[in-house]
Enzyme design. Sequence first.
Site, PDB file in Angstrom:
ATOM      1  N   LEU A  55       6.382 -10.177  -4.550  1.00 35.55           N
ATOM      2  CA  LEU A  55       5.754  -8.858  -4.491  1.00 35.55           C
ATOM      3  C   LEU A  55       6.722  -7.823  -3.929  1.00 35.55           C
ATOM      4  O   LEU A  55       6.740  -6.676  -4.364  1.00 35.55           O
ATOM      5  CB  LEU A  55       4.484  -8.907  -3.633  1.00 35.55           C
ATOM      6  CG  LEU A  55       3.393  -9.880  -4.095  1.00 35.55           C
ATOM      7  CD1 LEU A  55       2.128  -9.690  -3.252  1.00 35.55           C
ATOM      8  CD2 LEU A  55       3.074  -9.710  -5.568  1.00 35.55           C
ATOM      9  N   SER A 192      -3.536  -8.818   2.989  1.00 32.18           N
ATOM     10  CA  SER A 192      -4.073  -9.719   1.977  1.00 32.18           C
ATOM     11  C   SER A 192      -5.585  -9.579   1.979  1.00 32.18           C
ATOM     12  O   SER A 192      -6.177  -9.218   3.000  1.00 32.18           O
ATOM     13  CB  SER A 192      -3.714 -11.166   2.315  1.00 32.18           C
ATOM     14  OG  SER A 192      -4.461 -12.055   1.504  1.00 32.18           O
ATOM     15  N   TYR A 207      -3.137 -18.219   8.503  1.00 35.27           N
ATOM     16  CA  TYR A 207      -2.716 -17.151   7.569  1.00 35.27           C
ATOM     17  C   TYR A 207      -3.791 -16.063   7.499  1.00 35.27           C
ATOM     18  O   TYR A 207      -3.494 -14.871   7.613  1.00 35.27           O
ATOM     19  CB  TYR A 207      -2.459 -17.736   6.174  1.00 35.27           C
ATOM     20  CG  TYR A 207      -2.105 -16.679   5.136  1.00 35.27           C
ATOM     21  CD1 TYR A 207      -0.804 -16.192   5.027  1.00 35.27           C
ATOM     22  CD2 TYR A 207      -3.072 -16.150   4.278  1.00 35.27           C
ATOM     23  CE1 TYR A 207      -0.478 -15.203   4.089  1.00 35.27           C
ATOM     24  CE2 TYR A 207      -2.750 -15.172   3.342  1.00 35.27           C
ATOM     25  CZ  TYR A 207      -1.453 -14.706   3.253  1.00 35.27           C
ATOM     26  OH  TYR A 207      -1.129 -13.734   2.330  1.00 35.27           O
ATOM     27  N   LYS A 211      -3.374 -12.104   8.642  1.00 29.88           N
ATOM     28  CA  LYS A 211      -3.549 -10.926   7.784  1.00 29.88           C
ATOM     29  C   LYS A 211      -4.643 -10.005   8.329  1.00 29.88           C
ATOM     30  O   LYS A 211      -4.586  -8.789   8.142  1.00 29.88           O
ATOM     31  CB  LYS A 211      -3.835 -11.356   6.342  1.00 29.88           C
ATOM     32  CG  LYS A 211      -2.609 -12.021   5.676  1.00 29.88           C
ATOM     33  CD  LYS A 211      -1.411 -11.081   5.638  1.00 29.88           C
ATOM     34  CE  LYS A 211      -0.185 -11.672   4.977  1.00 29.88           C
ATOM     35  NZ  LYS A 211       0.947 -10.755   4.896  1.00 29.88           N
ATOM     36  N   THR A 242       3.126 -15.148  -7.913  1.00 30.23           N
ATOM     37  CA  THR A 242       4.498 -15.016  -7.414  1.00 30.23           C
ATOM     38  C   THR A 242       5.002 -16.413  -7.072  1.00 30.23           C
ATOM     39  O   THR A 242       4.263 -17.392  -7.166  1.00 30.23           O
ATOM     40  CB  THR A 242       4.551 -14.173  -6.122  1.00 30.23           C
ATOM     41  OG1 THR A 242       3.836 -14.872  -5.100  1.00 30.23           O
ATOM     42  CG2 THR A 242       3.966 -12.792  -6.306  1.00 30.23           C
TER      43      THR A 242
HETATM   44  N1  LIG Z   1       1.320 -13.768  -3.762  1.00 29.31           N
HETATM   45  C1  LIG Z   1       0.063 -13.524  -3.425  1.00 29.31           C
HETATM   46  O1  LIG Z   1      -0.883 -13.943  -4.096  1.00 29.31           O
HETATM   47  C2  LIG Z   1      -0.236 -12.710  -2.200  1.00 29.31           C
HETATM   48  C3  LIG Z   1      -1.553 -12.325  -1.990  1.00 29.31           C
HETATM   49  C4  LIG Z   1      -1.851 -11.556  -0.882  1.00 29.31           C
HETATM   50  C5  LIG Z   1      -0.857 -11.192  -0.008  1.00 29.31           C
HETATM   51  N2  LIG Z   1       0.427 -11.600  -0.227  1.00 29.31           N
HETATM   52  C6  LIG Z   1       1.437 -11.188   0.739  1.00 29.31           C
HETATM   53  O2  LIG Z   1       2.473 -10.519   0.054  1.00 29.31           O
HETATM   54  C7  LIG Z   1       3.702 -10.709   0.759  1.00 29.31           C
HETATM   55  C8  LIG Z   1       4.755 -11.208  -0.210  1.00 29.31           C
HETATM   56  O3  LIG Z   1       4.293 -12.423  -0.763  1.00 29.31           O
HETATM   57  P1  LIG Z   1       4.995 -13.035  -2.048  1.00 29.31           P
HETATM   58  O4  LIG Z   1       3.926 -13.679  -2.837  1.00 29.31           O
HETATM   59  O5  LIG Z   1       5.861 -12.034  -2.692  1.00 29.31           O
HETATM   60  O6  LIG Z   1       5.889 -14.172  -1.384  1.00 29.31           O
HETATM   61  P2  LIG Z   1       7.307 -14.763  -1.832  1.00 29.31           P
HETATM   62  O7  LIG Z   1       7.421 -16.056  -1.094  1.00 29.31           O
HETATM   63  O8  LIG Z   1       7.417 -14.783  -3.313  1.00 29.31           O
HETATM   64  O9  LIG Z   1       8.330 -13.705  -1.240  1.00 29.31           O
HETATM   65  C9  LIG Z   1       8.407 -13.515   0.142  1.00 29.31           C
HETATM   66  C10 LIG Z   1       9.748 -12.914   0.472  1.00 29.31           C
HETATM   67  O10 LIG Z   1       9.791 -12.731   1.900  1.00 29.31           O
HETATM   68  C11 LIG Z   1      11.023 -13.253   2.371  1.00 29.31           C
HETATM   69  N3  LIG Z   1      10.865 -13.703   3.752  1.00 29.31           N
HETATM   70  C12 LIG Z   1      10.178 -14.770   4.228  1.00 29.31           C
HETATM   71  N4  LIG Z   1      10.330 -14.881   5.554  1.00 29.31           N
HETATM   72  C13 LIG Z   1      11.132 -13.856   5.937  1.00 29.31           C
HETATM   73  C14 LIG Z   1      11.651 -13.445   7.179  1.00 29.31           C
HETATM   74  N5  LIG Z   1      11.397 -14.135   8.300  1.00 29.31           N
HETATM   75  N6  LIG Z   1      12.435 -12.347   7.227  1.00 29.31           N
HETATM   76  C15 LIG Z   1      12.714 -11.654   6.081  1.00 29.31           C
HETATM   77  N7  LIG Z   1      12.261 -12.004   4.875  1.00 29.31           N
HETATM   78  C16 LIG Z   1      11.470 -13.099   4.808  1.00 29.31           C
HETATM   79  C17 LIG Z   1      11.352 -14.404   1.433  1.00 29.31           C
HETATM   80  O11 LIG Z   1      12.732 -14.755   1.502  1.00 29.31           O
HETATM   81  C18 LIG Z   1      10.902 -13.824   0.105  1.00 29.31           C
HETATM   82  O12 LIG Z   1      11.939 -13.083  -0.499  1.00 29.31           O
HETATM   83  C19 LIG Z   1       3.409 -11.665   1.899  1.00 29.31           C
HETATM   84  O13 LIG Z   1       3.199 -10.925   3.073  1.00 29.31           O
HETATM   85  C20 LIG Z   1       2.120 -12.336   1.463  1.00 29.31           C
HETATM   86  O14 LIG Z   1       1.344 -12.797   2.536  1.00 29.31           O
HETATM   87  C21 LIG Z   1       0.767 -12.350  -1.309  1.00 29.31           C
END
Ligand SMILES: NC(=O)c1ccc[n+]([C@@H]2O[C@H](COP(=O)([O-])OP(=O)(O)OC[C@H]3O[C@@H](n4cnc5c(N)ncnc54)[C@H](O)[C@@H]3O)[C@@H](O)[C@H]2O)c1
Length: 303
Positions: A55, A192, A207, A211, A242
Amino acid sequence: MATSLLPRSARVAVVLAPHRARLMSTAQSRAKAKFLPDFSMANKVAIVTGGARGLGYEFARAFVRSGCTQLAVVDLKLEEAQSAAQELVNTACSPSHPDSKPSDYKIIGVECDVSSERSVQKAYAETIETFGRVDSVVASAGIVENYSAFDYPFDRIKRLYDINVHGAFFTAREAARHMIPAGGGAITLVGSMSSSIVNIPQPQTPYNASKAAVKHMAASLAVEWAKKGVRVNVLSPGYMLTKLTKTILAHDQELKKTWESLTPMGRMGEPEDLAGAIVFLGSDASRFVTGTEVRVDGGYCII
Ligand SMILES: NC(=O)c1ccc[n+]([C@@H]2O[C@H](COP(=O)([O-])OP(=O)(O)OC[C@H]3O[C@@H](n4cnc5c(N)ncnc54)[C@H](O)[C@@H]3O)[C@@H](O)[C@H]2O)c1
């Protein structure tokens, strides 16, 4: 199709079709170029944490598509942040965008572990040194893990809160430190729908709680900084496709069907489905919006 078989009005339409098509395509492209200027990210310096993939990458891409040319992709590994930065430039300057050239863009990759305040401060220092200021920040770095409450090792719970909660706080606090003296800015924390509902069937209590903390953090910081020109909002996605969710789904094919059946729109979101919301929150289009949650979840939370 023979035009003589058609009623007269339709025949006229067919005869006029090439001309009208040309007119329409001109009108369409003019209409395409028109948008509310408040949504523009041109002349804004942006930071996206967790921007190397998922994202976060899509948020950065949405900013670039909306005109942003100065952006820092902040992520754990320098090479990944840099290669995402390069990919953003390549995409912006692909043959379908003949007006754009790489020299128009200054997009950098910055290494940072958001769970360390020192590391966050270093990342901001590097960004400010490069661009001189920061206008719009998205805190997207985050992790999810599925353990039942009894099985979740404490060191992992602590790590999750360090990234999801403290990481968002460090990112926002450092942003405001730079934005307030410069006159303001927009901070968007990525929450989230799990802050409002309990996901099923997978257990993920820490988690969900993390959030919920992020959502209230956005509201609380918004009040602290409202009169100082810094807006803080939270974007709460539903189930999005993702790497994070694909990893979970790789072990459980039935899970996707369950998630989709619980979503009124009947599908998981594509990362691009969040583009409009992130640009709204990160740009002047939301200039009177602070402390609020924008949920983009295909209707999940309403049933
Ligand atoms: N994918 C979903 O369905 C979803 C739904 C609701 C919320 N979210 C939220 O969206 C955000 C992104 O999720 P995503 O699905 O893109 O995840 P992802 O795992 O695809 O990407 C996460 C990114 O964050 C980076 N990251 C992780 N720990 C880190 C740290 N300590 N310092 C710096 N960078 C760090 C990773 O290297 C990665 O590039 C998160 O906060 C997640 O909780 C995702």
